[in-house]
Design an enzyme around this catalytic site. Structure first.
Site: not given
Ligand code: PSU
Ligand code: MN
Length: 303
Positions: A25, A141-142, A160
């Site tokens: 990613e 998260s999506a 996390k």
């Molecule tokens: N969690 C981490 N490091 C990251 C991410 C999540 O420990 O870099 C990033 C990843 O790309 C994950 C995204 O897909 O954040 C999720 O974001 P959100 O919670 O806005 O869906």
């Molecule tokens: Mn979110």
């Protein structure tokens, strides 16, 4: 042919010949890690995958084109922050392509592109999940929904503990997403090897993980799968040590009214500052480890 998709020749060739390919990613490069560690790490992950006999395919949107496989100049663009780079999940994909913007793909965005290209394996750090305040905020998260609809195996170190780990596991179960521990029966909590939440599926070797993936494909199941790979012991930060930093970062997020897709990058950045860089070393170590494991599973699958 998809006019928005550019697959690097080397990757196209590898896929045609049934050789192992591992997707990576780019949100972790643009929004997850600081310069210059982000660039070094991105190149290092690619190198680790090559050293295991697989081909790396880092995914991002550059000038409105989804690129599967980047050049060093693309990685530099994403890592340096010298031009705006959007964080791209499923929701953002068409818009960023249509507008000719740059975008760094999240786990969800990367799964979509990997599947378009025909890549089965993907290494990341941590996936998104159910946030601690999801009962009020609806912040889920999506990434979880993408795992329920796109057939890619994602190797991560769990989630996390900025998230509600128990609720995330419940949601993964509801969505029918297999979570398999790699050499563990305990769901890893990113910085820590154990979260205290038991897993019910386990693989101890790349061959075992590849065998489960083969069955998943043979059954025609259209969803993804998580291979939960704990951080190496020497780089671990124990769970209780992280908790006070996480609480503080969450309080600040609420006080500053940070919302939507800015929440995760904000929390990641604050935790790094509050732990004075120690969490960064842990983050880098688990990313390298996940690249290695994903490559080994991809190689075992191709054999
Ligand atoms: N969690 C981490 N490091 C990251 C991410 C999540 O420990 O870099 C990033 C990843 O790309 C994950 C995204 O897909 O954040 C999720 O974001 P959100 O919670 O806005 O869906
Ligand atoms: Mn979110």
């Amino acid at each position: 042919m998809n006019p928005y998709l550019i697959i690097k020749d080397e990757i196209r060739e590898a896929l045609r010949n049934g050789r192992p390919v591992v997707a990576l990613e780019s949100t972790v490069i643009s929004h997850g890690l600081p310069w210059p560690d982000n660039k070094t790490l991105a190149l290092e992950m690619e190198q680790i995958i090559r050293s295991e006999g697989a081909v790396p395919a880092t995914v991002a949107i550059i000038g409105g084109k989804i690129r599967v496989g980047l050049d060093e100049a693309h990685i530099d663009l994403l890592a340096s922050g010298r031009e705006p780079v959007a964080k791209v999940s499923r929701r953002d994909m068409a818009y960023v392509c249509a507008k000719g913007m740059h975008g760094a793909t999240t786990v969800a965005g990367t799964m979509i592109a990997a599947h378009m290209a025909g890549i089965d394996f993907f290494a990341t750090g941590g996936t998104g999940g159910v946030h601690r305040d999801a009962r009020e905020s609806f912040d889920i998260s999506a990434d979880l929904y993408e795992l329920s609809r796109t057939p890619v195996m994602v190797v991560s170190s769990g989630v996390k503990s900025i998230l509600d780990i128990g609720a995330t596991l419940e949601y993964l179960e509801s969505l029918g997403i297999p979570v398999m521990g790699y050499g563990t029966d305990d769901f890893p909590a990113f910085y820590s090897r154990r979260s205290g939440y038991a897993l019910h599926q386990r693989a101890d070797t790349p061959q075992e993980a590849a065998k489960v993936w083969r069955a998943h494909k043979a059954l025609g199941l259209q969803n993804g799968m998580l291979l939960a790979n704990p951080v190496p012991p020497e780089a671990e930060i124990p769970f209780r040590e992280m908790e006070s930093f996480i609480r503080r970062a969450l309080e600040e997020q609420h006080a500053q009214n940070i919302r939507g897709k800015d929440i995760t990058p904000f929390l990641l950045g604050r935790i790094k500052e509050l732990t004075e860089g120690r969490s960064l070393q842990t983050n880098l170590a688990l990313l390298r480890n996940n690249a290695r494991t994903a490559a080994r599973v991809a190689v075992a699958f191709a054999e």
